[in-house]
Motif scaffolding. Structure first.
Motif, short mmCIF file in Angstrom:
data_model
loop_
_atom_site.label_atom_id
_atom_site.label_comp_id
_atom_site.label_asym_id
_atom_site.label_seq_id
_atom_site.Cartn_x
_atom_site.Cartn_y
_atom_site.Cartn_z
N GLN A 3 0.64 -0.86 0.23
CA GLN A 3 0.33 0.36 -0.09
C GLN A 3 0.83 1.04 0.53
OE1 GLN A 3 -2.55 0.03 3.90
NE2 GLN A 3 -3.07 2.67 3.33
N TYR A 5 0.67 5.70 1.25
CA TYR A 5 -0.34 5.86 1.98
C TYR A 5 -0.63 6.91 1.09
CZ TYR A 5 1.49 3.09 5.66
OH TYR A 5 1.75 1.18 6.30
N THR A 6 -1.46 8.15 1.62
CA THR A 6 -2.06 8.97 1.47
C THR A 6 -1.50 10.49 1.92
OG1 THR A 6 -4.19 9.06 2.64
CG2 THR A 6 -4.48 8.05 0.48
N THR A 7 -1.69 11.46 1.17
CA THR A 7 -1.43 12.69 2.28
C THR A 7 -1.97 12.60 3.62
OG1 THR A 7 -1.65 13.40 -0.12
CG2 THR A 7 -1.22 15.14 2.30
N GLU A 8 -3.19 12.35 3.64
CA GLU A 8 -3.73 12.23 4.91
C GLU A 8 -3.71 11.34 5.39
OE1 GLU A 8 -5.77 12.23 1.78
OE2 GLU A 8 -6.16 14.68 2.06
N GLU A 9 -2.95 9.81 5.22
CA GLU A 9 -2.50 8.83 5.98
C GLU A 9 -1.36 9.39 6.70
OE1 GLU A 9 -4.64 4.91 4.33
OE2 GLU A 9 -3.18 6.32 3.36
N GLN A 65 8.01 10.40 1.00
CA GLN A 65 7.27 11.43 0.14
C GLN A 65 7.58 11.37 -0.77
OE1 GLN A 65 6.41 14.81 3.18
NE2 GLN A 65 5.11 14.97 1.20
N HIS A 68 8.21 7.72 -3.20
CA HIS A 68 6.04 7.85 -4.08
C HIS A 68 4.82 8.69 -4.82
CE1 HIS A 68 6.76 3.13 -2.39
NE2 HIS A 68 7.01 4.12 -1.41
N ILE A 70 3.85 11.76 -3.38
CA ILE A 70 2.96 11.84 -2.47
C ILE A 70 2.51 13.36 -2.10
CG2 ILE A 70 1.33 11.70 -0.29
CD1 ILE A 70 3.34 8.58 -0.53
N SER A 71 1.93 13.44 -2.43
CA SER A 71 1.68 15.70 -2.37
C SER A 71 1.60 15.86 -0.63
CB SER A 71 0.49 15.88 -2.55
OG SER A 71 0.03 17.20 -2.98
#
Length: 202
Positions: A3, A5-9, A65, A68, A70-71
């Motif tokens: 997985q 991860y998202t920005t929020e995570e 970040q 991957h 990730i913004s």
């Protein structure tokens, strides 16, 4: 496939880790205050150990970040005097990727337009001496600062009898701008709009 991860995570992970470090659940034990073992035995290092543990973890998240892509962007909403603005901002715990810098730069004009609209009739102050003092300025001064910056952000302090609207005008990387860590390549100026006769508090 693992997985991503998202920005929020990532923000949630960093918030949880920061709390764990603050409560002493995470320490970087090899931290020394002076490097001199005779002196270090008399100095309590727990605060520095907590801070260093979090900084190391945050640096690892920043590398994740980048790896991957990730913004670091979060979308903010501000409502002032019946006007509402949605705008992008780099979260204070994350870094800005190259694309994030383009996104926040493209939002600068709409943030400025909103700020000028909601601060009509207010007094303006420039934060100086790392936010310890304020110097009164005028619209021409603000326009000059505006010309040499790349992005903008907003913050407000509001009570029943007080309103302060803070415009951050920055350049370079937001994560290095706030505390002058990346100066002169990155930095920012804070302009405070307050009702006439009032002084900034933020």
């Amino acid at each position: 496939m693992s997985q991503v991860y998202t920005t929020e995570e990532l923000i949630k992970i960093l918030t949880d880790e920061r709390q764990a470090c603050l409560t002493g659940k995470r320490l970087k034990l090899e931290v020394k205050v002076s490097g001199n073992p005779v002196i270090d035995q008399f100095i309590q290092t727990e605060g520095l150990q907590k801070f260093t543990a979090y900084q190391d973890f945050k640096a690892a998240i920043h590398e994740y970040q980048k790896e991957h892509q990730i913004s670091g962007i979060v979308w903010q909403k501000v409502c002032i005097k019946g006007e509402t603005l949605h705008y992008p901002e780099v979260d204070g715990q994350l870094i800005a990727l190259q694309n994030d810098l383009k996104i926040i730069a493209s939002a600068k004009n709409s943030i400025l337009e909103f700020w000028y609209k909601v601060t009509v009739g207010m007094d303006f102050y420039l934060s100086v001496s790392n936010g310890k003092q304020y110097q009164q300025i005028n619209l021409e001064d603000i326009k000059r600062i505006e010309q040499r910056t790349q992005w903008a952000s907003l913050c407000k302090w509001e009570k029943s009898n007080f309103l302060e609207i803070i415009l951050q005008l920055g350049w370079g990387k937001p994560e290095e701008a706030c505390y002058k860590r990346g100066f002169p390549a990155s930095g920012s100026e804070f302009i405070h709009g307050v009702n006439p006769g009032k002084q900034p508090i933020g």
